[in-house]
Design a protein around this motif. Structure first.
Motif, PDB file in Angstrom:
ATOM      1  N   PRO A 154      84.086 134.707  24.893  1.00 30.99           N
ATOM      2  CA  PRO A 154      84.564 136.047  24.497  1.00 30.99           C
ATOM      3  C   PRO A 154      83.918 136.466  23.173  1.00 30.99           C
ATOM      4  CG  PRO A 154      86.394 134.623  25.127  1.00 30.99           C
ATOM      5  CD  PRO A 154      85.188 133.740  25.009  1.00 30.99           C
ATOM      6  N   ILE A 155      83.635 137.753  23.041  1.00 32.65           N
ATOM      7  CA  ILE A 155      83.030 138.258  21.809  1.00 32.65           C
ATOM      8  C   ILE A 155      83.757 139.525  21.361  1.00 32.65           C
ATOM      9  CG2 ILE A 155      80.748 137.304  22.326  1.00 32.65           C
ATOM     10  CD1 ILE A 155      79.906 140.099  23.240  1.00 32.65           C
ATOM     11  N   THR A 156      83.512 139.890  20.128  1.00 35.53           N
ATOM     12  CA  THR A 156      84.058 141.135  19.589  1.00 35.53           C
ATOM     13  C   THR A 156      82.900 142.062  19.250  1.00 35.53           C
ATOM     14  OG1 THR A 156      85.991 140.019  18.662  1.00 35.53           O
ATOM     15  CG2 THR A 156      85.438 142.181  17.768  1.00 35.53           C
ATOM     16  N   PHE A 160      86.164 146.100  19.503  1.00 28.87           N
ATOM     17  CA  PHE A 160      86.561 145.815  20.876  1.00 28.87           C
ATOM     18  C   PHE A 160      86.431 144.317  21.173  1.00 28.87           C
ATOM     19  CE2 PHE A 160      84.889 150.143  20.771  1.00 28.87           C
ATOM     20  CZ  PHE A 160      85.917 150.864  21.365  1.00 28.87           C
ATOM     21  N   ASP A 161      87.487 143.736  21.732  1.00 29.62           N
ATOM     22  CA  ASP A 161      87.442 142.347  22.189  1.00 29.62           C
ATOM     23  C   ASP A 161      86.948 142.328  23.632  1.00 29.62           C
ATOM     24  OD1 ASP A 161      88.425 141.309  19.806  1.00 29.62           O
ATOM     25  OD2 ASP A 161      90.511 141.616  20.418  1.00 29.62           O
ATOM     26  N   VAL A 162      85.806 141.714  23.817  1.00 31.57           N
ATOM     27  CA  VAL A 162      85.195 141.665  25.145  1.00 31.57           C
ATOM     28  C   VAL A 162      85.419 140.272  25.730  1.00 31.57           C
ATOM     29  CG1 VAL A 162      83.074 141.911  26.470  1.00 31.57           C
ATOM     30  CG2 VAL A 162      83.456 143.325  24.425  1.00 31.57           C
ATOM     31  N   PRO A 163      86.086 140.184  26.881  1.00 31.07           N
ATOM     32  CA  PRO A 163      86.320 138.868  27.493  1.00 31.07           C
ATOM     33  C   PRO A 163      85.013 138.252  27.991  1.00 31.07           C
ATOM     34  CG  PRO A 163      86.959 140.608  29.005  1.00 31.07           C
ATOM     35  CD  PRO A 163      86.618 141.283  27.708  1.00 31.07           C
TER      36      PRO A 163
END
Length: 237
Positions: A154-156, A160-163
């Motif tokens: 997962p990244i930000t 936005f937190d992107v799964p």
């Protein structure tokens, strides 16, 4: 009566003399010029236990060398393996390999995402994954199959937190080695796309390869085409 015993003694003596003569005839005479002509032992001068006096080989010769017929330096006369066998990379790749870990890196263009595309722009996705499937190489048929799949970390992006994104680049096809067996070329049977991998290290049990794998998938309504750089560590089953 004395005459009878005298005749009997003579007959017994003749019988004994005749028997001894037959036994002597059954024994091969020894050549006085070469008393070792019937000596058994190892007659191969290349053997460790070569007997220069042996005239009859008894199969006891000990010859060190590579006894594996799959090796490029196989020695058909060797009787005991001395660990000197050498293998081509094609031969070493043959078998089933577990992808125990990999590092990945790619760039994804999010500029077409409605409303926020201009903010997102091009983002770099990188990380590590473990137990990412297996890769099967068949030699000398030069065919392969793999079920290479993993999920990105997962990244930000901005706020936005992107799964994690599921990545599945399983394929099957043909492979070959070029550049003195240091480059692996894998051609997918379905897409006819060719992927190139550099063989960083390769032994009987472990391998490290790196390359770029094409990936296409529809993610949340967005058509994503990526070239994913990977460095994989593989272990043979």
């Amino acid at each position: 009566m004395q005459t009878y015993y005298r005749i009997l003694s003579i007959l017994i003596l003749c019988f004994l003399v005749s028997s001894c003569s037959q036994e002597e005839d059954s024994i091969s005479p020894v050549n006085p010029n070469n008393p070792n002509e019937n000596t058994e032992g190892c007659t191969n001068s290349e053997a460790l236990n070569y007997d220069e006096n042996a005239t009859i080989d008894d199969g006891s010769c000990i010859i060190l060398g590579c006894t594996d017929e799959e090796a490029i330096n196989y020695e058909p006369d060797a009787t005991d393996d001395n660990g000197s066998c050498e293998y081509s990379n094609a031969n070493l790749l043959n078998g089933v390999w577990n992808i125990v870990s990999l590092e990945y890196s790619t760039e994804i263009d999010l500029s077409d995402v409605p409303k926020v595309g201009t903010l997102l722009g091009v983002q770099t996705i990188s990380g590590e994954a473990s137990n990412a499937g297996e890769w099967i190489f068949q030699y000398p048929n030069y065919t392969y199959s793999n079920n290479l799949n993993f999920t990105t970390e997962p990244i930000t992006i901005i706020a936005f937190d992107v799964p994690g994104i599921p990545i599945d680049v399983s394929s099957n096809g043909n492979w070959t080695l070029v550049n003195d067996d240091t480059t692996l070329l894998a051609t997918d049977n379905d897409t006819n796309l060719e992927s190139s991998f550099t063989i960083i290290s390769l032994t009987n049990n472990t391998a490290v390869i790196s390359g770029i794998v094409p990936f296409s998938q529809d993610i949340m309504g967005l058509a994503v085409d990526l070239d994913i750089e990977m460095e994989m560590i593989l272990e043979k089953e």
